[in-house]
Design an enzyme around this catalytic site. Structure first.
Site, PDB file in Angstrom:
ATOM      1  N   THR A  72     -41.406 -42.420 -24.592  1.00 42.36           N
ATOM      2  CA  THR A  72     -40.647 -41.159 -24.532  1.00 42.36           C
ATOM      3  C   THR A  72     -40.314 -40.655 -25.923  1.00 42.36           C
ATOM      4  OG1 THR A  72     -39.745 -41.653 -22.372  1.00 42.36           O
ATOM      5  CG2 THR A  72     -38.434 -40.187 -23.736  1.00 42.36           C
ATOM      6  N   TYR A 111     -41.514 -35.028 -18.311  1.00 47.25           N
ATOM      7  CA  TYR A 111     -42.264 -34.877 -19.559  1.00 47.25           C
ATOM      8  C   TYR A 111     -43.395 -35.877 -19.528  1.00 47.25           C
ATOM      9  CZ  TYR A 111     -39.581 -39.054 -20.459  1.00 47.25           C
ATOM     10  OH  TYR A 111     -39.048 -40.304 -20.347  1.00 47.25           O
ATOM     11  N   THR A 148     -39.354 -47.201 -23.442  1.00 49.44           N
ATOM     12  CA  THR A 148     -38.215 -48.066 -23.125  1.00 49.44           C
ATOM     13  C   THR A 148     -38.451 -48.942 -21.891  1.00 49.44           C
ATOM     14  OG1 THR A 148     -37.138 -46.381 -21.754  1.00 49.44           O
ATOM     15  CG2 THR A 148     -36.582 -46.411 -24.115  1.00 49.44           C
ATOM     16  N   ASP A 149     -39.441 -48.554 -21.062  1.00 53.97           N
ATOM     17  CA  ASP A 149     -39.555 -49.232 -19.763  1.00 53.97           C
ATOM     18  C   ASP A 149     -39.964 -50.696 -19.857  1.00 53.97           C
ATOM     19  OD1 ASP A 149     -38.627 -47.095 -18.343  1.00 53.97           O
ATOM     20  OD2 ASP A 149     -40.602 -46.279 -17.875  1.00 53.97           O
ATOM     21  N   LYS A 153     -33.072 -53.294 -20.224  1.00 51.16           N
ATOM     22  CA  LYS A 153     -32.792 -51.912 -19.840  1.00 51.16           C
ATOM     23  C   LYS A 153     -31.985 -51.968 -18.551  1.00 51.16           C
ATOM     24  CE  LYS A 153     -34.941 -47.401 -19.187  1.00 51.16           C
ATOM     25  NZ  LYS A 153     -36.182 -46.621 -19.150  1.00 51.16           N
ATOM     26  N   GLU A 175     -27.748 -74.988 -14.387  1.00 54.43           N
ATOM     27  CA  GLU A 175     -28.449 -75.965 -13.545  1.00 54.43           C
ATOM     28  C   GLU A 175     -27.497 -76.667 -12.582  1.00 54.43           C
ATOM     29  OE1 GLU A 175     -31.408 -75.989 -13.057  1.00 54.43           O
ATOM     30  OE2 GLU A 175     -32.278 -75.096 -14.847  1.00 54.43           O
TER      31      GLU A 175
HETATM   32  C1  SIN Z   1     -39.339 -44.252 -21.949  1.00 51.54           C
HETATM   33  O1  SIN Z   1     -39.865 -44.443 -23.032  1.00 51.54           O
HETATM   34  O2  SIN Z   1     -38.101 -44.093 -21.849  1.00 51.54           O
HETATM   35  C2  SIN Z   1     -40.102 -44.178 -20.650  1.00 51.54           C
HETATM   36  C3  SIN Z   1     -41.566 -44.139 -20.812  1.00 51.54           C
HETATM   37  C4  SIN Z   1     -42.106 -45.357 -21.456  1.00 51.54           C
HETATM   38  O3  SIN Z   1     -41.585 -46.453 -21.262  1.00 51.54           O
HETATM   39  O4  SIN Z   1     -43.141 -45.225 -22.154  1.00 51.54           O
END
Ligand code: SIN
Length: 315
Positions: free
Chosen positions: A13, A27, A92-93, A163, A282
């Site tokens: 992103t 997007y 971020t994914d 995340k 554990e």
């Molecule tokens: C993001 O970057 O927030 C979503 C898309 C990706 O992980 O490339």
């Protein structure tokens, strides 16, 4: 003399562009080159930087081939004496998975800082430029080392970061252990905890044809589980299995039974908690037959198990 920072672009992103009038949620990720991202940050102009476009993808589509290439390029730049640190721009994914892969393979003595954005570069409130500027500050921070993630001014270690929100700008957390530090609005870094230390497996662990890397899958333990997936994966030649276990690493009895029945397949099994936070402690019981991934998320545990299998196969 200020050391050089190398910025490797992989998409996400942070490099995303929305069509005119679209919302910040609609997007295409991975559209702008890393040079364009750097040029958009006034604080980076005149700095000793090098950039390289390594991939251009939406990180949901991250592949082992890109990981292999990324590991090699990060390693290549880290051993250059004039380079003080490496920055990776990333979606971020799957950022936490890449962070753990690089940490476990390289355990770098210099900082490797991964950053991205929750809003595309075309957004009026784009967060990418600040995140990129912060990442470069961290990559130049004296004493910093290891793989770090910086998002929204918060610095996370690779082991802890995850995340935790689908779209909010402060989407990342280090859970109960907390972040390693923060950057203020002037880009000054304040460390909150010691830099984490760990041993690296070495870049050679990523050698070899990625098509031959061991397949490691994730199966979730949940109410009404049948264990049917376990049987299918065993028949398919899957080499490793992460159980996204309930609570403190407990596994549905139907999955336990299926794992026992599939013992012939010799799949390596690891349990990771599907809770968003907390390490598995554990305790005795049937589930304890399979090692736990501690505080690693199931997605990071998959990386861990794959790397262990790769290491075992190269020994
Ligand atoms: C993001 O970057 O927030 C979503 C898309 C990706 O992980 O490339």
């Amino acid at each position: 003399m200020q050391h050089k920072v190398v910025i490797l672009g992989t998409g996400g992103t942070i490099a995303g562009v929305a069509s005119e009038g679209a919302s910040d949620l609609q997007y295409r990720a991975g559209m702008l080159g890393v040079d364009t991202l750097v040029a958009a940050v006034p604080a980076l102009q005149g700095q000793p930087l090098e950039s390289e476009q390594l991939a251009q993808l939406d990180s949901k589509d991250m592949t082992h081939a890109v990981w292999q290439q990324l590991g090699r390029r990060v390693h290549h730049h880290l051993v250059r004496p004039e380079v003080g640190g490496v920055v990776v721009t990333h979606g971020t994914d799957t950022m936490e998975e890449t962070a753990w892969l690089l940490q476990r393979v390289l355990a770098p003595a210099k900082p490797v800082v991964i950053t991205g954005a929750m809003r595309p570069a075309s957004s009026r409130q784009a967060d990418g430029p600040r995140n990129l500027a912060d990442a470069v500050v961290l990559a130049q921070e004296p004493g910093a080392h290891g793989v770090l993630v910086v998002m929204g001014g918060v610095v996370h270690g690779a082991a802890d970061v995850r995340k935790v929100h689908a779209h909010r700008i402060d989407a990342f957390s280090s859970g109960e252990v907390g972040p390693l530090g923060r950057l203020d609005d002037e880009g000054r870094f304040q460390r909150a905890r010691a830099w984490p230390a760990s041993d690296g497996l070495g870049i050679a662990v990523l050698d070899g044809d990625v098509g031959a890397w061991p397949t490691v899958e994730i199966v979730t333990s949940h109410a009404g589980a049948s264990g049917a997936l376990i049987e299918a994966l065993a028949r398919n030649g899957t080499r490793g299995l992460v159980i996204a276990a309930t609570g403190n690493g407990s596994v549905h009895q139907a999955i336990e039974l299926a794992l026992e029945r599939a013992a012939w397949a010799d799949m390596a099994v690891m349990r990771a908690t599907r809770c968003g936070d907390g390490a598995i402690l554990e305790v005795e019981g049937a589930s304890a037959a399979w090692p736990s991934a501690g505080a690693l998320t199931p997605a990071k545990a998959r990386v861990e198990l794959m790397l262990r299998l790769l290491q075992a196969s190269s020994a």
